[in-house]
Design a protein around this motif. Structure first.
Motif, PDB file in Angstrom:
ATOM      1  N   LYS A  71     -13.181  -1.452   4.772  1.00 16.74           N
ATOM      2  CA  LYS A  71     -11.955  -0.648   4.684  1.00 16.74           C
ATOM      3  C   LYS A  71     -11.153  -1.261   3.551  1.00 16.74           C
ATOM      4  N   LEU A  72     -10.773  -0.446   2.578  1.00 15.61           N
ATOM      5  CA  LEU A  72     -10.144  -0.990   1.367  1.00 15.61           C
ATOM      6  C   LEU A  72      -8.662  -0.623   1.297  1.00 15.61           C
ATOM      7  N   ASP A  73      -7.810  -1.644   1.315  1.00 16.67           N
ATOM      8  CA  ASP A  73      -6.364  -1.398   1.140  1.00 16.67           C
ATOM      9  C   ASP A  73      -6.056  -1.025  -0.300  1.00 16.67           C
ATOM     10  N   VAL A  74      -6.805  -1.625  -1.215  1.00 14.92           N
ATOM     11  CA  VAL A  74      -6.593  -1.379  -2.649  1.00 14.92           C
ATOM     12  C   VAL A  74      -7.949  -1.295  -3.336  1.00 14.92           C
ATOM     13  N   GLN A 122      -5.959   3.854   4.817  1.00 19.57           N
ATOM     14  CA  GLN A 122      -4.799   4.567   4.262  1.00 19.57           C
ATOM     15  C   GLN A 122      -4.253   3.777   3.066  1.00 19.57           C
ATOM     16  N   GLY A 123      -5.184   3.455   2.164  1.00 16.63           N
ATOM     17  CA  GLY A 123      -4.887   2.565   1.055  1.00 16.63           C
ATOM     18  C   GLY A 123      -4.591   3.273  -0.255  1.00 16.63           C
ATOM     19  N   ARG A 124      -4.717   2.486  -1.338  1.00 16.07           N
ATOM     20  CA  ARG A 124      -4.332   2.931  -2.681  1.00 16.07           C
ATOM     21  C   ARG A 124      -5.520   2.799  -3.631  1.00 16.07           C
ATOM     22  N   ARG A 166      -5.523  11.162   2.719  1.00 16.84           N
ATOM     23  CA  ARG A 166      -4.955   9.980   3.389  1.00 16.84           C
ATOM     24  C   ARG A 166      -4.964   8.748   2.481  1.00 16.84           C
ATOM     25  N   ALA A 167      -5.414   8.910   1.220  1.00 17.40           N
ATOM     26  CA  ALA A 167      -5.376   7.802   0.248  1.00 17.40           C
ATOM     27  C   ALA A 167      -4.365   8.145  -0.843  1.00 17.40           C
ATOM     28  N   ILE A 168      -3.765   7.118  -1.426  1.00 18.22           N
ATOM     29  CA  ILE A 168      -2.846   7.323  -2.555  1.00 18.22           C
ATOM     30  C   ILE A 168      -3.628   7.076  -3.846  1.00 18.22           C
ATOM     31  N   PHE A 169      -3.794   8.122  -4.631  1.00 22.38           N
ATOM     32  CA  PHE A 169      -4.475   8.021  -5.927  1.00 22.38           C
ATOM     33  C   PHE A 169      -3.425   7.860  -7.033  1.00 22.38           C
TER      34      PHE A 169
END
Ligand SMILES: NC(=O)c1ccc[n+]([C@@H]2O[C@H](COP(=O)([O-])OP(=O)(O)OC[C@H]3O[C@@H](n4cnc5c(N)ncnc54)[C@H](OP(=O)(O)O)[C@@H]3O)[C@@H](O)[C@H]2O)c1
Length: 223
Positions: A71-74, A122-124, A166-169
């Motif tokens: 699971k990747l936060d960034v 829910q990362g970036r 659900r991810a911030i691009f």
């Protein structure tokens, strides 16, 4: 809890400094390089090093299983190459392929493999673009193939975020930076550029997803 971070294209320059700073901040970092020297530099910083050549689809396609269960936060797509030339002469096919495959195709192949892992946290997901990819106000044709590649990368980011809500691009300009690509005359040190990139990425919300951000963290008004 420690952040889980992935940096793609991290053998030197901005990518390597991202690994250094995230490690210094206590993150668990997975990072990619395509050479033995690059992999060794990543391990020396305490990162888990994976071999990926983003311009080689077979190499990129192995990324998903190497990241299985993460699971990747960034996540950051940093790999990039420059090219000279302007509209007085056509680009050669090899140069066009080198630049577009590295700067655009690689990112488009990485997204379907990595974005679901970013959504899990829910990362970036940041993509290192360039002021030279900004269409509004373009003031020169210098390095036009590179400009085209970064404008295309910005579109890939703006479009892909709809498939991963659900991810911030974000497409991120690092400024003009003292690296092998930027050269010694660049006004910004790699340390300052990366600190600003990390700050910008950390401040984004879902409402920002898909936009292209300047070095100071503000979105480009028109691009
Ligand atoms: N420096 C600037 O002023 C500036 C300005 C705007 C945007 N940028 C962007 O910032 C990003 C990083 O650039 P930089 O300044 O750090 O440049 P750099 O020092 O030249 O580093 C480029 C990085 O991209 C990697 N790379 C290139 N082709 C690759 C491939 N096929 N597969 C995997 N990795 C590959 C390189 O790995 P190898 O060591 O294996 O070649 C290296 O780690 C690029 O996307 C660039 O376009 C830089």
């Amino acid at each position: 809890m420690a952040l889980n971070v992935l940096v793609i294209g991290a053998s030197r320059g901005i990518g390597l400094e991202l690994v250094r700073q995230y490690r210094e901040a206590g993150a668990r970092v997975i990072a990619t390089a395509r050479s033995d020297e690059g992999l060794a530099a990543l391990r020396a910083l305490g990162a888990t090093a994976l071999r990926v050549d983003v311009a080689n689809p077979a190499s990129v396609s192995g990324l998903a299983w190497q990241l299985d269960g993460e699971k990747l936060d960034v996540a950051l797509y940093v790999a990039g190459v420059m090219s000279r030339g302007n509209a007085k002469a056509p680009p050669t096919q090899p140069d066009f392929d080198r630049v577009l495959h590295t700067n655009v195709l690689g990112a488009m192949q990485v997204i379907p493999q990595v974005a679901p892992l970013v959504e899990e946290a829910q990362g970036r997901f940041g993509f290192i673009s360039s002021d030279m990819g900004c269409i509004a106000g373009v003031d020169s044709c210098y390095s036009w193939t590179y400009r085209v590649s970064k404008a295309a990368l910005n579109m890939a980011v703006a479009a892909a975020r709809h498939d991963y809500p659900r991810a911030i691009f974000a497409a991120l300009s690092p400024g003009w930076v003292q690296t092998d690509m930027g050269g010694p005359s660049a006004p910004t040190t790699v340390q300052d550029s990366v600190a600003a990139l990390r700050k910008t990425l950390a401040q984004l919300t879902l409402a920002d997803s898909g936009k292209f951000f300047m070095q100071d963290g503000q979105p480009y008004p028109g691009w």
